[in-house]
Scaffold this active site. Structure first.
Site, PDB file in Angstrom:
ATOM      1  N   ARG A  89       0.870  -1.193   0.000  1.00 35.87           N
ATOM      2  CA  ARG A  89       0.000   0.000   0.000  1.00 35.87           C
ATOM      3  C   ARG A  89       0.900   1.234   0.000  1.00 35.87           C
ATOM      4  NH1 ARG A  89      -5.150   0.430   3.688  1.00 35.87           N
ATOM      5  NH2 ARG A  89      -5.795   1.807   1.998  1.00 35.87           N
ATOM      6  N   ASP A 236      -2.375   9.342   7.690  1.00 37.94           N
ATOM      7  CA  ASP A 236      -1.594   8.260   7.071  1.00 37.94           C
ATOM      8  C   ASP A 236      -0.200   8.722   6.700  1.00 37.94           C
ATOM      9  OD1 ASP A 236      -4.564   7.462   6.542  1.00 37.94           O
ATOM     10  OD2 ASP A 236      -3.338   5.652   6.395  1.00 37.94           O
TER      11      ASP A 236
HETATM   12  O1  MRU Z   1      -7.620   2.703   4.028  1.00 32.92           O
HETATM   13  P1  MRU Z   1      -7.408   2.581   5.513  1.00 32.92           P
HETATM   14  O2  MRU Z   1      -8.587   2.021   6.230  1.00 32.92           O
HETATM   15  O3  MRU Z   1      -6.112   1.878   5.831  1.00 32.92           O
HETATM   16  O4  MRU Z   1      -7.244   4.089   5.979  1.00 32.92           O
HETATM   17  C1  MRU Z   1      -7.040   4.349   7.333  1.00 32.92           C
HETATM   18  C2  MRU Z   1      -7.092   5.779   7.653  1.00 32.92           C
HETATM   19  O5  MRU Z   1      -7.186   6.644   6.800  1.00 32.92           O
HETATM   20  C3  MRU Z   1      -6.956   6.143   9.078  1.00 32.92           C
HETATM   21  O6  MRU Z   1      -7.727   7.252   9.378  1.00 32.92           O
HETATM   22  C4  MRU Z   1      -5.468   6.452   9.355  1.00 32.92           C
HETATM   23  O7  MRU Z   1      -4.685   5.358   8.982  1.00 32.92           O
HETATM   24  C5  MRU Z   1      -5.218   6.749  10.767  1.00 32.92           C
HETATM   25  S1  MRU Z   1      -5.358   5.248  11.712  1.00 32.92           S
HETATM   26  C6  MRU Z   1      -4.819   5.440  13.243  1.00 32.92           C
END
Ligand code: MRU
Length: 349
Positions: A89, A236
Site C-alpha cells: 500500500r 496516514d
Molecule cells: O484505508 P485505511 O482504512 O487503511 O485508511 C485508514 C485511515 O485513513 C486512518 O484514518 C489512518 O490510517 C489513521 S489510523 C490510526
C-alpha cells in the site's frame, strides 16, 4: 483481543480480518512475508500504525523462513521482502518507516543468522509495545482538548483496530469517555469501504461511548448548525509543513469545520511524519479499484447502472491551515507546525 497477535512459538502472525467486521470476528494467519503483503494489500488489516507493525512482523517471518546460509544472503533476502511489503500500500508512511527500522538492524548487526532472526523478532515486538504506549500518551494529550458535553465528528477508523491497541483519534475519544466526560460521537460512515460505520461504530459500542452514524455528507449540516464542537481524525502521512493525508473525505470535513470555526485535530504518532516531503502535494495517493464504489448495493440491488465508471482515491490531503492542531506523543502541536513539532520533541526528550 488485539487485531494483531504474534505467535512466538510458531513464528506466525494472526490478524483480525477487518473486512468481515462487524458481522464476523475471525482471524487470518500469515505464515510468511508474501501472505503478510497480501493481507495488507487486500485490507485484512488496515490503518497506518497497524500496517507498519504488520510489515515489521512480515520481515521477521521472512528472516526465519530465509534459505540463506550466511548473513549477507539473509540481508539480500530481507531486502527483497522489504520491497514486496513496501509495495503493498502506498500512502501510509508507517509502512516504509517500519521496514527501515527493521532493515537498519539487519544491516548493522554483527550477529550470526540465528541470532539476527531473534534480534529482528525482539525489535518487532518492541515496536508493537511502543505503539500502544505512544497511543496512550497521544490520547491523554487529545483528551485534554475534549470538554464535558462535546459532540465530536470522527472520520474513518482510528481505534484499536487501526493500531496495535487503543488507537489514535478514537483513542482520545475513548480516553475522554473513560475520564467521565459526557461526550457524543457523530461517526462518519466513510464511503466507500465504510470504516466508520463498520469498524468505529463496532469499537464505540464496546467502549460504551454514545454515538450516531451519519452519512459523510451530513457532517457539514451538523457543523453549520452548531451541533458539533470538535472534529478528530487520524493521519496516514504528514508532510514537513503539516499537511495531512488521511482517509478520503477528511479534506471536505476539515473545510466545513474550518468555515464554521469548529476546531479540527489530526492525531498521529511521529512515525507518521514524513519530513522528506515538503508539502502534502508530494504524498502518494492510493487509487483503489472502482468496484469498491460501484459494488455498493441497496436492498440487495446494484446501486449504480450497469457499465457506470468510478474513480476511487482512498486518501486526500488536508492543507495545514485548516487544522487547529496536531496531536502527537510529544503533545498538542499548534501553528507553525514544523518549528513547534521540533520544539515539542526536544522538550519531551
Ligand atoms: O484505508 P485505511 O482504512 O487503511 O485508511 C485508514 C485511515 O485513513 C486512518 O484514518 C489512518 O490510517 C489513521 S489510523 C490510526
Amino acid at each position: 483481543m488485539r487485531a494483531i497477535e504474534w505467535n512466538q512459538k510458531q513464528k506466525t502472525l494472526q490478524l483480525l480480518d477487518q473486512r468481515k467486521l462487524p458481522g464476523e470476528v475471525t482471524m487470518v494467519v500469515c505464515e510468511d512475508q508474501h501472505q503478510t503483503a497480501e493481507a495488507i494489500r487486500t485490507m485484512v488489516t488496515r490503518g497506518a500504525p497497524i500496517i507498519g507493525i504488520t510489515a515489521a512482523f512480515g520481515m521477521v517471518m521472512a528472516a526465519y523462513r530465509a534459505q540463506a546460509a550466511d548473513v549477507a544472503g539473509l540481508r539480500a533476502e530481507l531486502q527483497e521482502a522489504a520491497r514486496e511489503l513496501n509495495a503493498s500500500r502506498p500512502t501510509a508512511v508507517n509502512l516504509p518507516w517500519a521496514l527501515t527500522r527493521i532493515m537498519r538492524i539487519a544491516n548493522v548487526s554483527t550477529d550470526a543468522t540465528a541470532q539476527l532472526c531473534e534480534r529482528l523478532e525482539a525489535e518487532a515486538i518492541a515496536m508493537a509495545e511502543e505503539d500502544v504506549a505512544i497511543n496512550k500518551r497521544m490520547s491523554e494529550h487529545g483528551a485534554s482538548l475534549i470538554e464535558d458535553g462535546d459532540t465530536i465528528i470522527h472520520h474513518c477508523n482510528t481505534g484499536a483496530l487501526a493500531t496495535v491497541d487503543w488507537g489514535t483519534a478514537l483513542g482520545c475519544i475513548r480516553m475522554a469517555h473513560e475520564q467521565g466526560k459526557h461526550i457524543q460521537v457523530l461517526v462518519d460512515e466513510t464511503r466507500p469501504r465504510l470504516q466508520g460505520a463498520r469498524l468505529t461504530a463496532w469499537e464505540l459500542q464496546q467502549y460504551g461511548v454514545p454515538f450516531h452514524i451519519i452519512a459523510d455528507g451530513a457532517a457539514g449540516h451538523f457543523l453549520h448548525s452548531g451541533q458539533a464542537q470538535k472534529v478528530f481524525f487520524g493521519a496516514d502521512r504528514v508532510a514537513a509543513n503539516g499537511d495531512v493525508a488521511n482517509k478520503i473525505g477528511s479534506y471536505m470535513l476539515a473545510l466545513a469545520a474550518h468555515t464554521n470555526q469548529v476546531p479540527v485535530y489530526s492525531v498521529f504518532p511521529f512515525s507518521t511524519v514524513d519530513l522528506s516531503l515538503a508539502n502534502g502535494g508530494l504524498i502518494p495517493i492510493e487509487e483503489r479499484d472502482a468496484s469498491e464504489v460501484l459494488g455498493i448495493q441497496l436492498k440487495g440491488q446494484p446501486a449504480v447502472p450497469a457499465g457506470a465508471l468510478a474513480r476511487n482515491p482512498a486518501f486526500d490531503v488536508t492543507p495545514q491551515h485548516l487544522l487547529s492542531g496536531w496531536i502527537t506523543e510529544y503533545g498538542v502541536i499548534r501553528h507553525p507546525f514544523e518549528a513547534n513539532l521540533e520544539q515539542a520533541r526536544r522538550t519531551a526528550e
